[in-house]
Design an enzyme around this catalytic site. Structure first.
Site, PDB file in Angstrom:
ATOM      1  N   LYS A   1       0.838  -1.186   0.000  1.00 49.29           N
ATOM      2  CA  LYS A   1       0.000   0.000   0.000  1.00 49.29           C
ATOM      3  C   LYS A   1       0.881   1.246   0.000  1.00 49.29           C
ATOM      4  O   LYS A   1       1.931   1.275   0.654  1.00 49.29           O
ATOM      5  CB  LYS A   1      -0.899  -0.021   1.240  1.00 49.29           C
ATOM      6  CG  LYS A   1      -1.979   1.049   1.270  1.00 49.29           C
ATOM      7  CD  LYS A   1      -2.861   0.829   2.501  1.00 49.29           C
ATOM      8  CE  LYS A   1      -3.942   1.878   2.649  1.00 49.29           C
ATOM      9  NZ  LYS A   1      -4.768   1.649   3.856  1.00 49.29           N
TER      10      LYS A   1
ATOM     11  N   SER B   1      -9.819  -0.951   7.321  1.00 49.89           N
ATOM     12  CA  SER B   1      -9.232  -0.723   5.997  1.00 49.89           C
ATOM     13  C   SER B   1      -8.511  -1.910   5.397  1.00 49.89           C
ATOM     14  O   SER B   1      -8.162  -1.897   4.216  1.00 49.89           O
ATOM     15  CB  SER B   1      -8.276   0.473   6.052  1.00 49.89           C
ATOM     16  OG  SER B   1      -8.994   1.672   6.179  1.00 49.89           O
TER      17      SER B   1
ATOM     18  N   SER C   1      -9.496   1.510   3.230  1.00 51.60           N
ATOM     19  CA  SER C   1      -8.623   2.312   2.406  1.00 51.60           C
ATOM     20  C   SER C   1      -7.570   1.520   1.638  1.00 51.60           C
ATOM     21  O   SER C   1      -6.870   2.076   0.779  1.00 51.60           O
ATOM     22  CB  SER C   1      -7.937   3.375   3.262  1.00 51.60           C
ATOM     23  OG  SER C   1      -7.102   2.787   4.246  1.00 51.60           O
TER      24      SER C   1
END
Length: 464
Positions: A82, A181, A157
């Site tokens: 990420k 997330s 996210s």
């Protein structure tokens, strides 16, 4: 060397065995995964800082280590991270066009551990502005989409990571989680993810509720990652002491286990009937295998989340107001509308809001204490429209869909998302498995047991 066209779909466990037997090479596999990404990525938009040549350089170095008999733990296995997990030399926009694109000076702990293990970093993955949405909507990145249905959101996210895992961008992916997330996008994309106990995986920066975790198609691949990600790093002052855990231990024996079943979180969106039915079916499968399942009432309250909402809004507002006006204008309007409401909050409201983290923790620990593990939906609803910022798409109601996930960030308990069924339209439905604090290994083992119990899974989506 094999000419199998589905090399991108092989698990990390399978790849390492094939490298060890010289049936496959890291270069061959990396080329196959890169070719697969080239077919998918124009539709999914899951990646940031995608650098095929750099990945091939890493693969060549890995291949040389295998040939010398000096292979590392994850040598040559494709990986994404990420984009808010720093990697040296790559800017970290945090999903927002308001960021200054300054190259990171060092690898964050998760990146450092996986680089040391020899994994081949293909790219970073997308996220929404500041990671404050359960969505792939971003003012910096192109709109990320769900590979099961391109009209749908992958969630967030850890949006790009979940989409990449489901789409077969190699087997290993890492996301982060502060309220859901990891688990929410994992549930909406049909993959496995573990939100570990607070401190289990060192991370930087570390703050309340924030963790990094694996996102994979299988529990076994996540176990391989946990063995590396959980190694110590002094840069995280909240990290746990090192434990010699056998992350590849066999699935738990289910006979005699006491499982709580929570279908109402106490607040938030109502659980859709198909989701409730899927989680009930998972509970019945555990019962048929010998576990005892008992209903568990929701334990968190709207007062808890409303207080925490005020605290989080103020934290984000303080960051937002420091930006020059021109950069403020670049922040996603949904996020801006959410944070600006904090401008007039009082000190007592903020203190009471901050105190709700402890209230969540106390309530979660007490509610879970009678059970070995707890089952619940990950999300009350299936994946929503790709263009939306959240299932309700309303900044005045930003957290109605995280009632099952948020409490376990605050309590720092381990919680996994694993696919348990599909909607009538073919969208994945996630089951959450929660353990007592520090029992990350048990959550992994129970998840592995459920992999064997659940109904046959559908074929992974492929590019049109």
């Amino acid at each position: 060397m094999s000419a199998d066209p589905a090399l991108h779909a092989l698990s990390a466990v399978e790849l390492l065995a094939a490298y060890r037997s010289r049936q496959l090479s890291p270069v061959e596999v990396t080329r196959a995964v890169l070719a697969h990404i080239e077919r998918w990525e124009p539709q999914l938009q899951a990646l940031y800082a995608f650098d095929p040549e750099r990945a091939l350089q890493q693969a060549r170095a890995s291949e040389a280590r295998w040939l010398r008999g000096e292979a590392l733990a994850l040598d040559g296995v494709p990986l994404t991270l990420k984009e808010n997990i720093a990697t040296q030399g790559t800017p970290m926009p945090l999903g927002t066009a308001a960021s200054d694109l300054i190259p990171a000076t060092e690898d964050a702990p998760p990146a450092a551990r996986l680089r040391e293990a020899g994994a081949v970093l293909l790219a970073k993955t997308t996220m929404p502005d500041y990671g404050m949405l359960s969505s792939g909507l971003s003012s910096f990145h192109p709109l990320s989409r769900n590979p099961w249905d391109l009209r749908k959101n992958p969630g967030g996210s850890s949006a790009g990571a979940a989409a990449a895992a489901a789409a077969g961008y190699g087997p290993l992916h890492v996301g982060t989680d502060i309220g859901g997330s990891l688990r929410l996008p994992a549930g909406w994309c049909g993959i496995f993810s573990l939100k570990p106990s607070g401190g289990r995986i060192p991370i930087k920066p570390a703050y309340a509720g924030r963790v990094a975790g694996p996102m994979t198609r299988t529990v076994a691949d996540a176990a391989l990652m946990m063995a590396e990600l959980s190694r110590p790093d002094w840069r995280d002052p909240t990290s746990l002491p090192t434990q010699a855990l056998d992350w590849r231990a066999p699935p738990l024996a289910l006979k005699g286990l006491k499982l709580g079943l929570m279908l109402d979180a106490g607040w938030g969106m109502a659980v859709e009937p198909q989701t409730a039915a899927a989680v009930l079916d998972a509970a019945r499968r555990f019962e048929q295998a010998g576990a005892e399942v008992q209903p568990m009432a929701g334990f968190s309250t709207r007062a808890m989340v409303e207080g925490l909402d005020k605290f989080w809004r103020m934290r984000s507002w303080l960051d937002f107001r420091k930006l020059p006006a021109a950069r403020q204008d670049k922040v996603l309007p949904y996020i801006r509308a959410w944070v600006e409401t904090a401008a007039h909050l009082r000190a007592d409201e903020l203190f009471e809001g901050y105190s709700q983290m402890a209230a969540f923790r106390e309530a979660a620990v007490a509610a879970c204490q009678p059970f070995d593990y707890v089952l619940s939906p990950v999300s009350p609803v299936a994946a929503f429209a790709a263009e939306w910022a959240s299932p309700l798409n309303d900044p005045a109601q930003p957290f109605e869909h995280i009632a099952f996930t948020l409490p376990f960030n605050m309590s720092e308990q381990p919680a996994a998302s694993i696919n348990c069924a599909y909607t009538d339209t073919g969208l994945p439905i996630g089951l959450q498995i929660v353990g007592r604090r520090f029992d990350d290994l048990g959550v992994m083992q129970l998840s592995a047991a459920f992999e064997r119990l659940r109904a046959p899974q559908r074929a992974w989506p492929e590019p049109a």
